[in-house]
Design a protein around this motif. Structure first.
Motif, PDB file in Angstrom:
ATOM      1  N   ALA A 742      55.801 -45.780 -64.985  1.00 49.35           N
ATOM      2  CA  ALA A 742      55.116 -46.473 -63.898  1.00 49.35           C
ATOM      3  C   ALA A 742      54.647 -45.344 -63.126  1.00 49.35           C
ATOM      4  O   ALA A 742      53.758 -45.387 -62.377  1.00 49.35           O
ATOM      5  N   TYR A 743      55.662 -44.279 -62.795  1.00 50.31           N
ATOM      6  CA  TYR A 743      55.430 -43.147 -61.729  1.00 50.31           C
ATOM      7  C   TYR A 743      54.639 -42.180 -62.398  1.00 50.31           C
ATOM      8  O   TYR A 743      54.154 -41.347 -61.487  1.00 50.31           O
ATOM      9  N   TYR A 744      54.491 -41.913 -63.635  1.00 49.29           N
ATOM     10  CA  TYR A 744      53.725 -40.709 -64.012  1.00 49.29           C
ATOM     11  C   TYR A 744      52.465 -40.464 -63.730  1.00 49.29           C
ATOM     12  O   TYR A 744      51.902 -39.585 -63.091  1.00 49.29           O
ATOM     13  N   GLU A 745      51.658 -41.622 -63.841  1.00 53.95           N
ATOM     14  CA  GLU A 745      50.265 -41.527 -63.567  1.00 53.95           C
ATOM     15  C   GLU A 745      49.949 -41.133 -61.913  1.00 53.95           C
ATOM     16  O   GLU A 745      49.379 -40.402 -61.612  1.00 53.95           O
ATOM     17  N   MET A 746      50.753 -42.082 -61.426  1.00 57.22           N
ATOM     18  CA  MET A 746      50.520 -41.942 -59.746  1.00 57.22           C
ATOM     19  C   MET A 746      50.924 -40.425 -59.450  1.00 57.22           C
ATOM     20  O   MET A 746      50.415 -39.744 -58.489  1.00 57.22           O
ATOM     21  N   SER A 747      52.016 -39.935 -60.002  1.00 59.11           N
ATOM     22  CA  SER A 747      52.465 -38.644 -59.694  1.00 59.11           C
ATOM     23  C   SER A 747      51.631 -37.644 -59.973  1.00 59.11           C
ATOM     24  O   SER A 747      51.327 -36.516 -59.443  1.00 59.11           O
ATOM     25  N   MET A 748      51.068 -37.655 -61.070  1.00 61.28           N
ATOM     26  CA  MET A 748      50.127 -36.907 -61.921  1.00 61.28           C
ATOM     27  C   MET A 748      48.686 -36.703 -60.949  1.00 61.28           C
ATOM     28  O   MET A 748      48.172 -35.554 -60.563  1.00 61.28           O
ATOM     29  N   MET A 749      48.329 -37.994 -60.363  1.00 59.39           N
ATOM     30  CA  MET A 749      47.211 -37.892 -59.598  1.00 59.39           C
ATOM     31  C   MET A 749      47.360 -37.418 -58.322  1.00 59.39           C
ATOM     32  O   MET A 749      46.697 -36.677 -57.804  1.00 59.39           O
ATOM     33  N   ALA A 750      48.520 -37.430 -57.769  1.00 62.92           N
ATOM     34  CA  ALA A 750      49.275 -36.945 -56.490  1.00 62.92           C
ATOM     35  C   ALA A 750      49.106 -35.438 -56.759  1.00 62.92           C
ATOM     36  O   ALA A 750      48.648 -34.818 -55.939  1.00 62.92           O
ATOM     37  N   PHE A 751      49.672 -35.014 -57.887  1.00 66.24           N
ATOM     38  CA  PHE A 751      49.734 -33.593 -58.129  1.00 66.24           C
ATOM     39  C   PHE A 751      48.588 -32.697 -58.057  1.00 66.24           C
ATOM     40  O   PHE A 751      48.245 -31.737 -57.427  1.00 66.24           O
ATOM     41  N   VAL A 752      47.514 -33.551 -58.928  1.00 65.86           N
ATOM     42  CA  VAL A 752      46.059 -33.056 -59.065  1.00 65.86           C
ATOM     43  C   VAL A 752      45.541 -32.768 -57.529  1.00 65.86           C
ATOM     44  O   VAL A 752      44.990 -31.857 -57.009  1.00 65.86           O
ATOM     45  N   GLY A 753      45.573 -33.902 -56.784  1.00 63.83           N
ATOM     46  CA  GLY A 753      45.108 -33.953 -55.294  1.00 63.83           C
ATOM     47  C   GLY A 753      45.783 -32.919 -54.440  1.00 63.83           C
ATOM     48  O   GLY A 753      45.232 -31.844 -53.931  1.00 63.83           O
ATOM     49  N   TYR A 754      47.103 -32.645 -54.552  1.00 60.25           N
ATOM     50  CA  TYR A 754      47.820 -31.569 -53.976  1.00 60.25           C
ATOM     51  C   TYR A 754      47.502 -29.997 -54.258  1.00 60.25           C
ATOM     52  O   TYR A 754      47.237 -29.294 -53.546  1.00 60.25           O
ATOM     53  N   VAL A 755      47.316 -29.884 -55.700  1.00 60.97           N
ATOM     54  CA  VAL A 755      46.789 -28.546 -55.831  1.00 60.97           C
ATOM     55  C   VAL A 755      45.709 -28.375 -55.430  1.00 60.97           C
ATOM     56  O   VAL A 755      45.342 -27.064 -55.153  1.00 60.97           O
ATOM     57  N   ASN A 756      44.527 -29.024 -55.760  1.00 60.30           N
ATOM     58  CA  ASN A 756      43.420 -29.018 -55.384  1.00 60.30           C
ATOM     59  C   ASN A 756      43.066 -28.885 -53.785  1.00 60.30           C
ATOM     60  O   ASN A 756      42.178 -27.939 -53.255  1.00 60.30           O
ATOM     61  N   SER A 757      43.888 -29.516 -53.072  1.00 58.62           N
ATOM     62  CA  SER A 757      43.730 -29.516 -51.609  1.00 58.62           C
ATOM     63  C   SER A 757      44.714 -28.521 -50.828  1.00 58.62           C
ATOM     64  O   SER A 757      44.314 -27.660 -50.289  1.00 58.62           O
ATOM     65  N   LEU A 758      46.005 -28.531 -51.494  1.00 59.15           N
ATOM     66  CA  LEU A 758      46.860 -27.932 -50.551  1.00 59.15           C
ATOM     67  C   LEU A 758      46.771 -26.328 -51.156  1.00 59.15           C
ATOM     68  O   LEU A 758      46.906 -25.572 -50.192  1.00 59.15           O
ATOM     69  N   VAL A 759      46.651 -26.347 -52.268  1.00 60.81           N
ATOM     70  CA  VAL A 759      47.002 -24.904 -52.883  1.00 60.81           C
ATOM     71  C   VAL A 759      45.645 -24.171 -52.752  1.00 60.81           C
ATOM     72  O   VAL A 759      45.416 -22.938 -52.243  1.00 60.81           O
ATOM     73  N   VAL A 760      44.499 -24.796 -53.212  1.00 63.33           N
ATOM     74  CA  VAL A 760      43.332 -24.300 -53.535  1.00 63.33           C
ATOM     75  C   VAL A 760      42.487 -24.273 -52.205  1.00 63.33           C
ATOM     76  O   VAL A 760      42.158 -23.041 -51.692  1.00 63.33           O
ATOM     77  N   GLU A 761      42.329 -25.516 -51.680  1.00 66.91           N
ATOM     78  CA  GLU A 761      41.390 -25.395 -50.581  1.00 66.91           C
ATOM     79  C   GLU A 761      41.907 -24.872 -49.203  1.00 66.91           C
ATOM     80  O   GLU A 761      41.398 -24.178 -48.518  1.00 66.91           O
ATOM     81  N   ASN A 762      43.097 -25.399 -48.980  1.00 65.66           N
ATOM     82  CA  ASN A 762      43.775 -25.139 -47.725  1.00 65.66           C
ATOM     83  C   ASN A 762      44.488 -23.472 -47.958  1.00 65.66           C
ATOM     84  O   ASN A 762      44.340 -22.726 -46.841  1.00 65.66           O
ATOM     85  N   GLY A 763      45.140 -23.211 -49.144  1.00 59.52           N
ATOM     86  CA  GLY A 763      45.900 -22.001 -49.216  1.00 59.52           C
ATOM     87  C   GLY A 763      44.874 -20.759 -49.686  1.00 59.52           C
ATOM     88  O   GLY A 763      45.226 -19.917 -49.476  1.00 59.52           O
ATOM     89  N   ILE A 764      43.854 -21.278 -50.192  1.00 56.69           N
ATOM     90  CA  ILE A 764      42.735 -19.873 -50.462  1.00 56.69           C
ATOM     91  C   ILE A 764      41.515 -20.059 -49.698  1.00 56.69           C
ATOM     92  O   ILE A 764      41.097 -19.200 -49.206  1.00 56.69           O
ATOM     93  N   LEU A 765      40.605 -21.105 -49.950  1.00 63.97           N
ATOM     94  CA  LEU A 765      39.295 -21.068 -49.298  1.00 63.97           C
ATOM     95  C   LEU A 765      39.500 -21.178 -48.113  1.00 63.97           C
ATOM     96  O   LEU A 765      38.615 -20.411 -47.119  1.00 63.97           O
TER      97      LEU A 765
END
Length: 817
Positions: A742-765
């Motif tokens: 039940a939690y996997y998909e929500m966590s996976m979606m959240a993880f993808v979002g955090y990687v793309n926003s927190l790590v890539v967009e916020n931390g790099i760009l």
């Protein structure tokens, strides 16, 4: 050190012009100043014409007698008065030599402790020039240097002493026409061409030496000057002729005719001179120059020479003429020489002012950083706007600053449009996480609608177009294969997965009640299911950084368009280290994010409840109850609980009543939102328990009416839990699977979002425009790094030094203009 003989000295340079001719001497040693030729006296004559003897009489300096080494390459004499007595030797390489050869020869320097050492040092010079290896091992010669007979490199002899004449002159190798041992035809032409080159330079004065023992028509030096006179009549004013060996002339009348201007086919502006030079025997016997002057004076005092003006007889008369020629010629050449020096200074000042000082180098880097910073901001914001050119030039004229960096529609600018690249990669990362993120995928036996299943388990994307967009240009196939292709997810049916996990539960047992799973099992299963995330996310981050690095190189190239040489230095010593630092920070952020999903970090999941799978299970239960209505299970239950057969309508009525009870409870829950308080076990722990209780009560009533003694509780429980694909003995494993799933998909979606926003967009760009190469960073950086990055290219320090010399020379020349 003993001083060279200075008796009877006569200056060829006026004392008031010493600074001027010292300046000329400095000009001749500068690089890239071949077009600036200061006045100098060049001695041309045939071999055995007595050139060396004449030079000794003028310079008051003894040349070596043996081997004639000094006549196999040009020798420049720079003689100055000084309280210090010394002789310094150096080599001025010819321009056609390779850079390595030039550097090698320029390193040759010698200081003589005694004038008698000059001959031995000349042999060393010949060895360095590849003319002879006498006195030096062959290994000292350049590897690509073949032994030659003559060289165009110049030996510079600087002589300092308290009683020296002020002289600047160059002695060329003697001209010859007959080839003998060690003198080939090639060498013969080389020496003759050398004489022509020096004579053609309008800044040079020529001392033409002819031997009275040789018929005038056979003098090759004379023929060279005559041929040049036809092309440059002005050469006649720059040549003074001198006759040597007048004691044994081949034709005395020819000699006198020449001195009195009787040769009509060879007219010079100034009259010819005649000197009595030392014989080989006199030089070999170390006859002093004072004795030489006395013999010459006595020789010309004979009545046979009375018909030759005294101003043309002897070394003193020759020196007086040369001095007058120097001064007159210098006055003529000085304005043009000054103008050429001004032009050369103007050309060199551009590079000098920008990179010759620490302040200039910082300003130079600052200008590059400004351009780089602007391009990076535009690329990270996704506006892709080029700066307008501020250079003044005609419209349509080729200009590097006018070239668009981001280009226009249709241009191949994908590597430059950084935000577009990163967004494409981030979208591909999301697909990769759905495709390859889960370690084991459960193939459920429940009857879930196909449309619902497609939102939970995405079909594999096309490898050539991961986003299924027909015109996608990025990422390329190579990028997809390298960074976004992983092992396929393992598929396992639900009951097999439950059995596999049920075996693992006892291994991780803690203080939980018997039959229940430890809390560690929950986190371990989530960790197991998401273990691919680290590799997928790490590969995605690497792909992003490859795009960033490629963009940084392109932006830096555009910022360094004026000087491509400095590009590599800035890239290696500034941009790459700062990119690596920012890359490490982004990887650390990714590590921290991955750690949130590690074992024991359940707090991350407590904030999420995925209602979709719970609705599926509730809907599935309702559907099963509906299916059960049409099955023979009611007949079976009826036969077990009553001895009297019931009619089908009665059976149907009983089931309708039972189904209504369950449907009322479940159906009312399906459309309602679930809160975090209910948790992921709501279906099994609440819904099915209530269904079980309701059915049990119903069957209990039936049992009491019929008097059936069969306990229906176990039957009802088995029937109720048979509605879901879980075996009773694996109920704890099923509970863990459902909770984690039940939690996997929500966590996976959240993880993808955090990687793309927190790590890539916020931390790099967001950091890239202000963390790599900016105006502020350049201003604040220490001088050592700036000087290392914008160091002067090889040879530029020497050019800056030469430029300063030009400026100093110009100041001196202004005094005489």
């Amino acid at each position: 050190m003993s001083s060279p003989e200075m008796d009877g000295i006569q200056d060829l340079i006026d004392e008031r012009q010493v600074d001027l001719f010292d300046a000329f001497d400095k000009l001749s040693s500068l690089e890239d100043t071949n077009d600036i030729e200061p006045p100098q006296l060049v001695v041309i004559g045939s071999q055995s014409s007595g050139k060396s003897s004449v030079l000794e009489a003028i310079s008051r300096f003894h040349f070596p007698v043996s081997d004639k080494l000094c006549t196999r390459f040009p020798t420049k004499l720079v003689i100055r008065r000084s309280t210090e007595v010394r002789i310094d030797l150096s080599i001025d390489p010819e321009p056609s030599r390779s850079e390595s050869d030039r550097n090698r020869l320029q390193q040759f320097t010698r200081s003589l402790s005694n004038a008698n050492e000059f001959g031995e040092h000349v042999k060393s010079v010949a060895a360095e020039l590849g003319l002879s290896n006498n006195g030096l091992p062959t290994s000292t010669l350049a590897s690509d240097l073949k032994l030659d007979e003559f060289a165009k490199d110049t030996l510079v002899v600087r002589i300092y002493g308290p009683s020296l004449p002020l002289v600047n002159l160059i002695d060329l190798p003697g001209i010859f026409t007959n080839t003998i041992q060690g003198q080939s035809k090639t060498s013969m032409h080389k020496v003759q061409e050398m004489a022509k080159e020096y004579a053609q330079s309008k800044s040079n004065l020529i001392l033409l030496v002819v031997n009275a023992r040789v018929p005038f028509v056979n003098e090759t030096g004379v023929e060279i000057i005559k041929s040049l006179l036809s092309e440059d009549p002005g050469l006649a004013g720059r040549v003074v002729g001198v006759i040597t060996h007048p004691d044994k002339p081949s034709s005395r009348s020819e000699c006198l005719d020449l001195l009195n201007g009787g040769l009509a086919d060879f007219k010079l502006t100034r009259p010819w001179h005649v000197v009595r030079n030392q014989s080989q025997e006199e030089r070999a016997s170390n006859e002093t120059l004072e004795e030489r002057d006395k013999k010459e004076k006595k020789f010309f005092s004979h009545s046979d020479w009375n018909m030759v003006p005294e101003s043309q007889r002897g070394i003193q008369a020759l020196n007086a003429t040369l001095k007058e020629m120097f001064w007159t010629h210098t006055q003529v050449e000085l304005p043009a020489l000054t103008s050429r020096i001004r032009i050369k200074i103007k050309e060199g000042s551009i590079a000098d002012s920008r990179r010759s000082t620490s302040q200039g180098r910082r300003k130079y880097l600052h200008d590059i950083a400004k351009k780089f910073e602007t391009l990076t901001k535009e690329a990270c914001l996704g506006t892709y706007k080029d700066e307008d050119c501020k250079e003044l030039h005609k419209v349509g004229e080729d200009c590097s600053a006018c070239k668009r960096f981001f280009g226009s529609l249709g241009d191949d600018c994908m590597d430059k449009n950084l935000l577009a690249n990163v967004r494409s990669l981030s979208k591909t990362f999301a697909f990769a996480m759905r495709e390859f993120g889960k370690t084991k995928e459960i193939t459920r036996s429940v009857n879930i609608a196909k449309s619902q299943l497609s939102t939970y388990r995405t079909d594999p994307p096309d490898q050539e177009s991961p986003t299924n967009e027909p015109h996608q240009r990025f990422p390329t196939t190579d990028i997809m294969r390298k960074y976004y292709t992983h092992d396929k997810v393992a598929l396992m049916d639900e009951k097999s997965f439950e059995k596999w996990l049920a075996k693992e539960i006892p291994v991780w047992r803690g203080h939980e009640p018997q039959g229940e799973a430890s809390e560690v099992v929950y986190s371990c299963l989530m960790e197991y299911q998401s273990k691919n995330w680290r590799q997928i996310a790490s590969n995605h981050l690497c792909a992003v950084w490859k795009s960033v690095e490629r963009f940084a190189e392109l932006a830096l190239t555009a910022a360094c368009y004026e000087d491509k040489d400095v590009f590599q230095s800035i890239l290696d010593h500034w941009v790459k280290p700062k990119l690596e630092e920012l890359e490490k920070k982004s990887h650390q952020t990714l590590k921290d994010l991955l750690n949130c999903h590690g074992r024991g970090k359940t707090g991350f999941y407590d904030g999420f409840v995925h209602s979709r799978p719970m609705r599926w299970h509730a809907e599935d239960l309702a559907q099963r109850l509906a299916d059960l209505k049409a099955k023979a299970a009611v007949d079976q239950l009826d036969d077990e609980q009553t001895s009297e057969p019931r009619t089908k309508p009665e059976k149907s009525a009983i089931f309708d009543e039972l189904f209504k009870i369950a449907e009322d409870m479940i159906g009312g829950m399906i459309p309602k939102p679930f809160t975090s308080i209910m948790g992921a076990g709501f279906v099994k722990d609440v819904v099915f328990r209530k269904v079980e209780s309701a059915l049990s009560q119903a069957f209990q009533s039936e049992r009491e009416v019929s008097g059936d003694k069969i306990d229906s509780i176990a039957t009802v429980r088995e029937a109720t839990f048979g509605l879901i694909p879980v075996e009773l003995e694996n109920i704890a494993a099923a509970r863990v699977i459902e909770y984690v799933d039940a939690y996997y998909e929500m966590s996976m979606m959240a993880f993808v979002g955090y990687v793309n926003s927190l790590v890539v967009e916020n931390g790099i760009l967001r950091e890239l425009p202000k963390a790599i190469l900016t105006q502020t960073l350049v201003i604040e950086e220490n001088t050592d790094l700036v000087d290392k990055v914008i160091r002067q290219p090889e040879g530029e320090a020497k050019r800056a030094q030469d430029l300063q010399t030009l400026k100093n020379v110009l100041e001196i020349l202004k005094k005489y203009c």
